[in-house]
Scaffold this motif. Structure first.
Motif, PDB file in Angstrom:
ATOM      1  N   ARG A   4       0.738  -1.161   0.112  1.00 31.91           N
ATOM      2  CA  ARG A   4       0.090  -0.038  -0.149  1.00 31.91           C
ATOM      3  C   ARG A   4       1.077   1.280   0.044  1.00 31.91           C
ATOM      4  NH1 ARG A   4      -4.239  -1.655   4.872  1.00 31.91           N
ATOM      5  NH2 ARG A   4      -5.410  -3.213   3.874  1.00 31.91           N
ATOM      6  N   LYS A  30       2.775   2.469   2.622  1.00 29.97           N
ATOM      7  CA  LYS A  30       2.352   2.905   3.816  1.00 29.97           C
ATOM      8  C   LYS A  30       3.779   3.534   4.220  1.00 29.97           C
ATOM      9  CE  LYS A  30      -0.910   2.651   7.049  1.00 29.97           C
ATOM     10  NZ  LYS A  30      -1.609   1.567   8.354  1.00 29.97           N
ATOM     11  N   ARG A  39      -9.391  -5.462  11.331  1.00 26.95           N
ATOM     12  CA  ARG A  39      -9.945  -4.214  11.000  1.00 26.95           C
ATOM     13  C   ARG A  39      -9.165  -3.651   9.877  1.00 26.95           C
ATOM     14  NH1 ARG A  39     -10.095  -1.397  15.534  1.00 26.95           N
ATOM     15  NH2 ARG A  39      -8.127  -0.065  15.192  1.00 26.95           N
ATOM     16  N   PHE A  90     -11.527  -6.147   7.398  1.00 27.67           N
ATOM     17  CA  PHE A  90     -12.839  -5.281   7.492  1.00 27.67           C
ATOM     18  C   PHE A  90     -12.766  -4.211   6.618  1.00 27.67           C
ATOM     19  CE2 PHE A  90     -15.060  -1.667   9.370  1.00 27.67           C
ATOM     20  CZ  PHE A  90     -16.201  -2.313   9.479  1.00 27.67           C
ATOM     21  N   TYR A  91     -11.775  -3.269   6.464  1.00 26.77           N
ATOM     22  CA  TYR A  91     -11.739  -2.255   5.550  1.00 26.77           C
ATOM     23  C   TYR A  91     -11.767  -2.665   4.049  1.00 26.77           C
ATOM     24  CZ  TYR A  91     -11.410   1.553   9.057  1.00 26.77           C
ATOM     25  OH  TYR A  91     -11.801   2.436  10.178  1.00 26.77           O
ATOM     26  N   PRO A  92     -10.791  -3.628   3.729  1.00 28.76           N
ATOM     27  CA  PRO A  92     -10.660  -3.976   2.328  1.00 28.76           C
ATOM     28  C   PRO A  92     -12.093  -4.525   1.802  1.00 28.76           C
ATOM     29  CG  PRO A  92      -8.986  -4.993   3.442  1.00 28.76           C
ATOM     30  CD  PRO A  92      -9.726  -4.180   4.657  1.00 28.76           C
ATOM     31  N   MET A 141     -15.204  -3.841   3.317  1.00 27.45           N
ATOM     32  CA  MET A 141     -16.258  -2.877   3.327  1.00 27.45           C
ATOM     33  C   MET A 141     -16.004  -1.869   2.212  1.00 27.45           C
ATOM     34  SD  MET A 141     -18.416  -2.896   6.055  1.00 27.45           S
ATOM     35  CE  MET A 141     -18.672  -1.704   6.979  1.00 27.45           C
ATOM     36  N   LEU A 142     -14.739  -1.598   1.768  1.00 24.66           N
ATOM     37  CA  LEU A 142     -14.624  -0.742   0.724  1.00 24.66           C
ATOM     38  C   LEU A 142     -14.631  -1.369  -0.549  1.00 24.66           C
ATOM     39  CD1 LEU A 142     -11.941   1.660   2.407  1.00 24.66           C
ATOM     40  CD2 LEU A 142     -14.243   2.271   2.137  1.00 24.66           C
ATOM     41  N   ALA A 198     -22.665  -3.131   7.318  1.00 24.19           N
ATOM     42  CA  ALA A 198     -22.016  -3.568   8.941  1.00 24.19           C
ATOM     43  C   ALA A 198     -22.612  -4.778   9.491  1.00 24.19           C
ATOM     44  CB  ALA A 198     -22.676  -2.381  10.028  1.00 24.19           C
ATOM     45  N   PRO A 257     -19.314  -8.456   9.899  1.00 20.15           N
ATOM     46  CA  PRO A 257     -18.810  -9.372  11.238  1.00 20.15           C
ATOM     47  C   PRO A 257     -18.784 -10.733  10.867  1.00 20.15           C
ATOM     48  CG  PRO A 257     -20.481  -7.473  11.448  1.00 20.15           C
ATOM     49  CD  PRO A 257     -20.222  -7.499  10.118  1.00 20.15           C
ATOM     50  N   PHE A 259     -17.602   1.523  11.083  1.00 18.95           N
ATOM     51  CA  PHE A 259     -18.946   1.597  10.073  1.00 18.95           C
ATOM     52  C   PHE A 259     -19.042   3.120   9.674  1.00 18.95           C
ATOM     53  CE2 PHE A 259     -19.960  -1.944  12.957  1.00 18.95           C
ATOM     54  CZ  PHE A 259     -19.621  -2.912  12.022  1.00 18.95           C
ATOM     55  N   ILE A 307      -7.018   2.484   1.219  1.00 21.80           N
ATOM     56  CA  ILE A 307      -7.340   1.878   2.633  1.00 21.80           C
ATOM     57  C   ILE A 307      -6.013   2.766   3.387  1.00 21.80           C
ATOM     58  CG2 ILE A 307      -7.049   0.178   4.297  1.00 21.80           C
ATOM     59  CD1 ILE A 307      -8.063  -1.554   1.627  1.00 21.80           C
TER      60      ILE A 307
END
Lengths: 532, 76
Positions: free
Chosen positions: A165, A167, A316, A320-322, A324-325, A350, A354, B33, B52
């Protein structure tokens, strides 16, 4: 060599003395040698898995870095290019970096899957084969799960993804990266650190510092107290209750057993982490926090932000983020938003995510269907609470419940603890089948006096041990409440006058020496999370 | 741009003074969220690619830092 063994203490004491005598710029080399020595002593053959993961991590990161540098140079050399051309160059670089990233992460995952999950998969395949009438059996692989593999593999994957990424810059010194993945106090059971948080701290020169030494030693003692005086004392009772023939116990005793297990696992895991963080602090290295009094959480979602914090943060950031996005989830959210409005759109992903995150957390703990059920249960609770939160708000508003009041907070803490008990029962039960039986029995076979039954069962513990357990628990509870109120215990004790301060230190040491539970040959029992 | 960002933030979570608040993430006001909902809104509103790697507390702690992030991404 477990963290509470005499051998570890001796090993650590020697390293600590040499560390501060050693030339400062080579302190990290000493830590690397110490880490590999510690690991090899724990199992020679296993070290090859660690070396393999380190090499894959190192080279894949370097390749990605090289490609990124080439892209930056290309852009710098062609300043006159238009936006579209620049984006084309960026896209080409990103595609290449992404490919390397995926391959490296897949290798990491494949190694973890083979050593940790192959026998689970083969076992399930064999039972399917036998059920449909074949007598053939797929032979299992006999591989000993390398110590701390879940922890260092996750750290390696996190590092590879971060470099992909862009970072931060990839570490060019293979020794420094090897130290990040193998640092001896944390390799057994975490915390799952991130390179950007501890990479520089591990390799920086460290001067002898009185605060770090005393605060670190205090934390180590507290960890020993939690592990040896509380967790290991109650361990035989918990193991005696969660057995295949659990039907000989009443539901109330099983319920009490789950509560005792919740205390045991918290003191075992967080005690181990205290020893790890304390040892690292004595070396001048601050490791991330992994527990923040999780049983004071007011919801299951909050609990997962306070229990095994570094695993939650990892999930997360990299799961989670990958998800969700991702495009499909974004599209779905947009559709819901257009139809039902922004608030509802927030709830759709959401509720979905999970399930992925918690099933992964479940499987991370071990290759067994009960861990899958554990993940599913937590996912249902978290997703359910998100989905139903507007309804809960309506109910509390209608009933005029002051959700900021102390009474409601205590109610929420107890409610969360009870919800969590079921997931603890799932984890501790011998199998998924017996877990179901135990949970049903907990609510159907009630007996008024579980404590009396506990004493009758004689789980190799006499009443004096229960008194020690109770007093130690009371101390832990008091300290936790004080910490919840913002009191910095170590700082407060550290500022006391020399006499009361040392009285506390000696009392703690004596409590550990006298009331600690030691296994054969003065080697305390292994940590529960060491096996994950 | 700042006004529009504040409007989007208010749609996601009301009852917060976004002109003053500078601890949106570190203070636990926006959870993960909310961040995801915010990112998808910002992406479609300002036509930027938010990766991200941009999801850091420093970038999302206030309406102003979000504004700076969008301006930086638009310049890339």
């Amino acid at each position: 060599m477990t963290l509470t063994s005499f051998n570890f203490l001796l090993f650590f004491a020697v390293i600590l003395i040499v560390y501060y005598i050693f030339p400062k710029r080579f302190q990290w080399v000493l830590l690397l040698v110490a880490s590999y020595t510690f690991y090899i002593v724990s199992g020679f053959a296993q070290v090859f898995f660690l070396i393999g993961t380190t090499l894959v991590t190192y080279f894949s990161a370097l390749i990605m870095q090289k490609r990124r540098n080439r892209y930056t140079a290309e852009i710098a050399a062609n300043k006159d290019l238009g936006k579209e051309e620049k984006q084309e160059i960026k896209k080409r670089a990103n595609t290449y970096i992404h490919r390397v990233q995926v391959i490296a992460v897949l290798i990491d995952r494949a190694v973890l899957a083979v050593v940790k999950y192959s026998s689970f998969v083969i076992g399930n395949l064999n039972s399917v084969i036998h059920k449909i009438g074949f007598s053939a059996t797929i032979p299992g692989l006999k591989i000993l799960v390398p110590l701390g593999i879940s922890f260092y593999t996750f750290m390696s994957m996190g590092y590879i993804i971060d470099i992909g990424r862009g970072k931060y810059e990839a570490e060019r010194n293979p020794g420094k990266l090897a130290l990040f993945l193998s640092f001896f106090p944390s390799i057994i059971q975490g915390p799952i650190s991130r390179f950007e948080d501890i990479g520089k701290k591990l390799t920086a020169p460290h001067k002898l510092n009185y605060e770090n030494l005393t605060y670190g030693a205090q934390l180590i003692m507290w960890g020993f107290f939690k592990k040896l005086v509380i967790a290991d004392r109650i361990s035989p009772v918990v193991s005696g209750i969660f057995v295949v023939d659990y039907k000989k116990f009443s539901g109330s005793l099983l319920f009490l057993g789950v509560i005792l297990y919740a205390i045991q696992i918290y003191c075992d895991f967080s005690g181990g982490i205290d020893i790890t963080r304390g040892a690292a602090q004595m070396l001048g290295i601050e490791l991330p926090l992994n527990f923040e009094r999780p049983y004071f959480s007011k919801s299951v979602a909050e609990y997962w932000r306070r229990w095994h914090i570094t695993l939650g943060a990892w999930m997360r950031e990299y799961v989670f983020y990958p998800i969700m996005l991702s495009k499909p989830i974004s599209k779905l959210s947009k559709r819901v938003k257009n139809r039902f409005g922004q608030q509802k759109a927030k709830y759709v992903p959401a509720v979905i995510t999970p399930f992925v995150v918690f099933i992964l957390i479940g499987i991370w703990h071990g290759a067994n269907w009960k861990y899958v059920a554990f993940g599913l249960y937590n996912a249902i609770v978290v997703a359910g609470s998100v989905a139903l939160s507007p309804l809960f708000k309506k109910i509390t508003d209608k009933l005029k419940i002051k959700t900021e009041s102390a009474g409601w907070k205590v109610f929420s803490i107890i409610r969360t603890f009870l919800i969590l008990m079921l997931s603890k029962a799932l984890v501790k039960s011998p199998s998924l089948k017996s877990a179901g039986g135990i949970i049903i029995r907990m609510f159907t076979n009630f007996r008024l006096n579980p404590f009396g039954e506990l004493m009758e069962q004689e789980f190799s513990l006499d009443w004096k041990n229960y008194v020690v357990f109770g007093v130690a628990l009371l101390l832990l509870f008091t300290v936790s409440v004080l910490q919840e109120r913002g009191v910095k215990i170590r700082k407060t004790v550290g500022k006391w006058n020399i006499v009361p301060r040392w009285i506390v230190y000696y009392l703690m040491l004596l409590a550990i020496l006298i009331f600690g539970i030691y296994g054969p040959a003065y080697d305390a029992s292994a940590f529960i999370y060491q096996a994950y | 741009m700042l006004e529009r960002i504040i409007e989007i933030l208010e749609e996601i979570k009301s009852d917060v003074d976004y002109t003053m608040e500078d601890q949106l993430v570190d203070g636990g006001i926006l959870d993960s969220f909310d961040i995801v909902a915010l990112v998808s809104e910002l992406k479609s509103e300002f036509d930027v690619e938010i990766g991200i790697e941009d999801l850091t507390p420093e970038n999302f702690n206030s309406a102003e830092t979000i504004c700076n992030l969008i301006e930086r991404l638009q310049g890339e």
